[in-house]
Write a protein that holds these residues in place. Sequence first.
Motif, PDB file in Angstrom:
ATOM      1  N   ILE A   1      32.995   6.077 -62.184  1.00  0.00           N
ATOM      2  CA  ILE A   1      34.263   6.075 -62.063  1.00  0.00           C
ATOM      3  C   ILE A   1      34.992   6.411 -60.773  1.00  0.00           C
ATOM      4  N   GLY A   2      36.236   6.251 -60.577  1.00  0.00           N
ATOM      5  CA  GLY A   2      37.038   6.591 -59.565  1.00  0.00           C
ATOM      6  C   GLY A   2      38.261   6.759 -60.107  1.00  0.00           C
ATOM      7  N   THR A   3      39.400   7.828 -59.869  1.00  0.00           N
ATOM      8  CA  THR A   3      40.476   7.778 -60.109  1.00  0.00           C
ATOM      9  C   THR A   3      41.559   7.780 -58.798  1.00  0.00           C
ATOM     10  N   PHE A   4      42.573   7.141 -59.130  1.00  0.00           N
ATOM     11  CA  PHE A   4      43.354   6.824 -57.755  1.00  0.00           C
ATOM     12  C   PHE A   4      44.727   6.626 -58.041  1.00  0.00           C
ATOM     13  N   LYS A   5      45.754   7.052 -57.279  1.00  0.00           N
ATOM     14  CA  LYS A   5      47.092   7.057 -57.497  1.00  0.00           C
ATOM     15  C   LYS A   5      47.439   5.405 -57.149  1.00  0.00           C
ATOM     16  N   VAL A   6      48.269   5.075 -57.955  1.00  0.00           N
ATOM     17  CA  VAL A   6      49.070   3.521 -57.899  1.00  0.00           C
ATOM     18  C   VAL A   6      50.390   3.738 -57.051  1.00  0.00           C
ATOM     19  N   ASP A   7      50.086   3.002 -55.896  1.00  0.00           N
ATOM     20  CA  ASP A   7      51.224   2.690 -55.031  1.00  0.00           C
ATOM     21  C   ASP A   7      52.473   2.344 -55.939  1.00  0.00           C
ATOM     22  N   PRO A   8      53.643   2.729 -55.776  1.00  0.00           N
ATOM     23  CA  PRO A   8      54.969   2.426 -56.513  1.00  0.00           C
ATOM     24  C   PRO A   8      55.117   0.869 -56.040  1.00  0.00           C
ATOM     25  N   ARG A   9      54.747   0.318 -54.975  1.00  0.00           N
ATOM     26  CA  ARG A   9      55.005  -0.891 -54.703  1.00  0.00           C
ATOM     27  C   ARG A   9      53.734  -1.754 -54.777  1.00  0.00           C
ATOM     28  N   ALA A  10      52.743  -1.517 -55.654  1.00  0.00           N
ATOM     29  CA  ALA A  10      51.633  -2.331 -55.933  1.00  0.00           C
ATOM     30  C   ALA A  10      52.197  -3.415 -56.543  1.00  0.00           C
ATOM     31  N   LYS A  11      51.023  -4.413 -56.427  1.00  0.00           N
ATOM     32  CA  LYS A  11      51.366  -5.882 -56.925  1.00  0.00           C
ATOM     33  C   LYS A  11      50.230  -5.966 -58.045  1.00  0.00           C
ATOM     34  N   VAL A  12      50.897  -6.486 -59.242  1.00  0.00           N
ATOM     35  CA  VAL A  12      49.946  -6.810 -60.370  1.00  0.00           C
ATOM     36  C   VAL A  12      50.159  -8.404 -60.628  1.00  0.00           C
ATOM     37  N   PHE A  13      48.672  -9.117 -60.881  1.00  0.00           N
ATOM     38  CA  PHE A  13      48.706 -10.300 -61.087  1.00  0.00           C
ATOM     39  C   PHE A  13      47.978 -10.623 -62.376  1.00  0.00           C
ATOM     40  N   LEU A  14      48.303 -11.478 -63.134  1.00  0.00           N
ATOM     41  CA  LEU A  14      47.499 -11.601 -64.460  1.00  0.00           C
ATOM     42  C   LEU A  14      47.213 -13.017 -64.581  1.00  0.00           C
TER      43      LEU A  14
END
Length: 187
Positions: free
Chosen positions: A121-134
């Motif tokens: 596993i790895g735990t990371f912060k999500v950049d507030p400007r992150a792009k999400v594609f579904l």
Amino acid sequence: MRVRTSKIVYLSRTSLVLCAVLPSIAGCRSADNSAPPPALASVPPGSVSTIGVAEKPLPEIRDFGYLSRKAIKGSDVLLTIQYAELLRGEAAKQAAIEDGLIKEDEDLEDDYYVREGDREIGTFKVDPRAKVFLTDSPEGPLKEIALDKFLTQVGTGKDDRSELANAPYWFTLVGDRITKIEQQFVP
């Protein structure tokens, strides 16, 4: 068990402040003490800076896996990734045989196999400007969704019953931040 982390060592801002405030500290001035302390500079996210060295952007790393957990710590959203391998063709069949999913004389129902990491596993912060594609089909284009809407729909992570919480994703990381999340279509 191997735990992945993305940590970059930065020059401590505290030491820069000390050099500016207390110039007599060893290493803050040249041997003749006539040179001024280094200027305090802001280092933009995604780059590394040391005095006298050009800034270089951090590389993008793309990892495949599942959303294992979502947590909120202060103003940061943290995602824990359960790493996995997406295999196709003969590699997928061989891995499925090794894992006991099928026998050597059997074929996979589809031409892919997802092998989950062994508690990797790895735990990371999500950049507030992150792009999400579904995605909803193998041929269809990925559709962008607002980060806050995605985070609401995934609940707390893999234990959640939502379809998005249990889907596989490609995570793009820069340093210790997730900058892009792309859902992987699986039939």
